[in-house]
Design a protein around this motif. Sequence first.
Motif, PDB file in Angstrom:
ATOM      1  N   LEU A 284      -4.260  -5.939  -5.113  1.00  0.00           N
ATOM      2  CA  LEU A 284      -3.127  -5.038  -4.871  1.00  0.00           C
ATOM      3  C   LEU A 284      -2.164  -5.042  -6.049  1.00  0.00           C
ATOM      4  CD1 LEU A 284      -2.395  -5.767  -1.096  1.00  0.00           C
ATOM      5  CD2 LEU A 284      -3.603  -3.829  -2.096  1.00  0.00           C
ATOM      6  N   ALA A 285      -1.951  -6.221  -6.669  1.00  0.00           N
ATOM      7  CA  ALA A 285      -1.075  -6.262  -7.841  1.00  0.00           C
ATOM      8  C   ALA A 285      -1.670  -5.450  -8.993  1.00  0.00           C
ATOM      9  CB  ALA A 285      -0.841  -7.711  -8.264  1.00  0.00           C
ATOM     10  N   ALA A 286      -2.993  -5.527  -9.200  1.00  0.00           N
ATOM     11  CA  ALA A 286      -3.641  -4.742 -10.256  1.00  0.00           C
ATOM     12  C   ALA A 286      -3.533  -3.249  -9.966  1.00  0.00           C
ATOM     13  CB  ALA A 286      -5.105  -5.169 -10.381  1.00  0.00           C
ATOM     14  N   MET A 287      -3.706  -2.863  -8.693  1.00  0.00           N
ATOM     15  CA  MET A 287      -3.564  -1.448  -8.336  1.00  0.00           C
ATOM     16  C   MET A 287      -2.140  -0.970  -8.587  1.00  0.00           C
ATOM     17  SD  MET A 287      -5.783  -1.462  -4.803  1.00  0.00           S
ATOM     18  CE  MET A 287      -5.260   0.195  -4.362  1.00  0.00           C
ATOM     19  N   MET A 288      -1.162  -1.783  -8.226  1.00  0.00           N
ATOM     20  CA  MET A 288       0.231  -1.411  -8.448  1.00  0.00           C
ATOM     21  C   MET A 288       0.521  -1.289  -9.950  1.00  0.00           C
ATOM     22  SD  MET A 288       3.310  -0.751  -7.341  1.00  0.00           S
ATOM     23  CE  MET A 288       3.451  -1.320  -5.662  1.00  0.00           C
TER      24      MET A 288
ATOM     25  N   LEU B  11       0.828  -1.206   0.000  1.00  0.00           N
ATOM     26  CA  LEU B  11       0.000   0.000   0.000  1.00  0.00           C
ATOM     27  C   LEU B  11       0.866   1.262   0.000  1.00  0.00           C
ATOM     28  CD1 LEU B  11      -2.850  -1.031   2.473  1.00  0.00           C
ATOM     29  CD2 LEU B  11      -3.000  -0.799  -0.016  1.00  0.00           C
ATOM     30  N   VAL B  12       1.943   1.239   0.784  1.00  0.00           N
ATOM     31  CA  VAL B  12       2.851   2.387   0.783  1.00  0.00           C
ATOM     32  C   VAL B  12       3.499   2.555  -0.584  1.00  0.00           C
ATOM     33  CG1 VAL B  12       4.981   3.320   1.772  1.00  0.00           C
ATOM     34  CG2 VAL B  12       3.257   2.297   3.266  1.00  0.00           C
ATOM     35  N   ALA B  13       3.908   1.430  -1.192  1.00  0.00           N
ATOM     36  CA  ALA B  13       4.509   1.501  -2.527  1.00  0.00           C
ATOM     37  C   ALA B  13       3.523   2.053  -3.544  1.00  0.00           C
ATOM     38  CB  ALA B  13       4.988   0.118  -2.949  1.00  0.00           C
ATOM     39  N   ILE B  14       2.249   1.666  -3.446  1.00  0.00           N
ATOM     40  CA  ILE B  14       1.234   2.212  -4.355  1.00  0.00           C
ATOM     41  C   ILE B  14       1.039   3.710  -4.107  1.00  0.00           C
ATOM     42  CG2 ILE B  14      -1.215   2.107  -4.979  1.00  0.00           C
ATOM     43  CD1 ILE B  14      -1.123  -0.889  -4.357  1.00  0.00           C
TER      44      ILE B  14
ATOM     45  N   VAL C 238       8.539  -3.901  -5.947  1.00  0.00           N
ATOM     46  CA  VAL C 238       8.855  -5.251  -6.422  1.00  0.00           C
ATOM     47  C   VAL C 238       8.980  -6.224  -5.256  1.00  0.00           C
ATOM     48  CG1 VAL C 238      10.585  -6.651  -7.595  1.00  0.00           C
ATOM     49  CG2 VAL C 238       9.949  -4.419  -8.541  1.00  0.00           C
ATOM     50  N   VAL C 239       9.763  -5.856  -4.235  1.00  0.00           N
ATOM     51  CA  VAL C 239       9.961  -6.735  -3.081  1.00  0.00           C
ATOM     52  C   VAL C 239       8.664  -6.898  -2.296  1.00  0.00           C
ATOM     53  CG1 VAL C 239      11.259  -7.060  -0.948  1.00  0.00           C
ATOM     54  CG2 VAL C 239      12.391  -6.115  -2.964  1.00  0.00           C
ATOM     55  N   GLY C 240       7.883  -5.833  -2.206  1.00  0.00           N
ATOM     56  CA  GLY C 240       6.617  -5.917  -1.485  1.00  0.00           C
ATOM     57  C   GLY C 240       5.639  -6.870  -2.147  1.00  0.00           C
TER      58      GLY C 240
ATOM     59  N   MET D  56       8.861   7.101  -7.068  1.00  0.00           N
ATOM     60  CA  MET D  56       9.865   6.520  -6.174  1.00  0.00           C
ATOM     61  C   MET D  56       9.345   5.192  -5.627  1.00  0.00           C
ATOM     62  SD  MET D  56       9.465   8.762  -2.653  1.00  0.00           S
ATOM     63  CE  MET D  56      10.033  10.264  -3.372  1.00  0.00           C
ATOM     64  N   GLY D  57      10.253   4.408  -5.029  1.00  0.00           N
ATOM     65  CA  GLY D  57       9.862   3.153  -4.394  1.00  0.00           C
ATOM     66  C   GLY D  57       9.697   1.980  -5.340  1.00  0.00           C
TER      67      GLY D  57
END
Length: 440
Positions: A114-118, A79-82, A95-97, A89-90
Amino acid sequence: MTTTGEDHVPARGGPWWWGRWRGAVLDVGLAGVSAVECAAEGIPFAGDAGIPVWAGVVFGLLAGSVLLVRRKWPIAVVLVAIAITPAQMGFLMGVVGLYSLAVCEVPRRIIGSLAAMMMLGTMIVTFVRVRQDMARGELGIGDWFVPFAAITIAVGLTAPPVLLGLYVGARRRLMESLRERADDLERELQLLAERAEERAEWARGEERTRIAREMHDVVAHRVSLMVVHAAALQAVARKDPEKAVKNAALVGDMGRQALTELREMLGVLRSGGEERRERAAVPLAAVGVAAAAAASRAARESGGEWGGPVEGPWLSELGVLVGQSAAAGMVVDLSVQGEARSYAPEVEQTAYRVVQEALTNVHKHASGAKTYVRLAHRVSEIAMQVENEPPPDSASSARLPSGGNGLVGMEERVAALGGVFVSGPTEAGGFRVSAVIPAA
């Protein structure tokens, strides 16, 4: 025993939520790299957002360090990465998340969402960034490159970590399942070994009981007749020397027969002991299979569940048995009803032993009493009865010892073959022993 299960589980000695120090060091290193990346990307972000550079750097450091909790809270990391994707950034954290999220036992719908959102966020940001670069003239490629680059980068940063994480997670769960099954199998083997030991102990107890019963049947009758003849020999030694010689010869014959039967039994026991010593050398791993085979073999060798070698006495020898008692001074009346036929060895031996033990009891407790032995061959069974009248008052007692196991042994033999055994005093003051044994 095979080493399985918990022996494969690594020692848990890491700090906080880490199981091992190696995992903690790896996560700290990834979080440090991610923090440096986000801090570097925070400098241009601060210029675009119109905030101080130090604020962008601090924001990047804080956002990148979230990767430290990827094992405990992988959803929070994604969620933070999104959330920081619009700031460009991030990428390492994303990727690691996603990989950490796919590895964990999280529902597939959450992983897919979450993968679709990313992927959608990365696609939009990449599309805008490439379009801006083309508008400034930094890229001289056609308009087709903008969606191609956006889709390629978004899929490249999202699909591989998710697929790899799903594979690693499935493999890990499979290994855990196999270890649990191995643990269950080992416990079952241990339980089987314990049950085999209990069964072996039970078999030893049954063997001791069988030996005691056979010793009683073989010895008691012969020795009882020897004592009776010895008492008669003592009574007539001076009055009738010829009869005394005859009784002495009968005592000798009885003794030799008893010794012969004892030698045969001891030979069987000695060979059985050698077989048990050979079986003791079998490893414990084979005890589960060997126990059943040994039990079946022992049952065959012993002639069935009731015990006793099958090469025992036969009903055709019943006349000799009655004759021996008659020679000892007992008045015995033998009657046979029905057509004589052959039975299974254990049936014939049990019927013979019942009559033998009943006659032995008459010698012990009712010396001089008239005895009736009746044998009936029926369609599906064989019946026998031994009944004695009250002993005469003038009869002398041979004072034979009694252990009280004869009737118990007879009842056990008959019951083991599915028959019925009844014994008790008669109204006339005598004693009756009756048994009915199925023919098959």
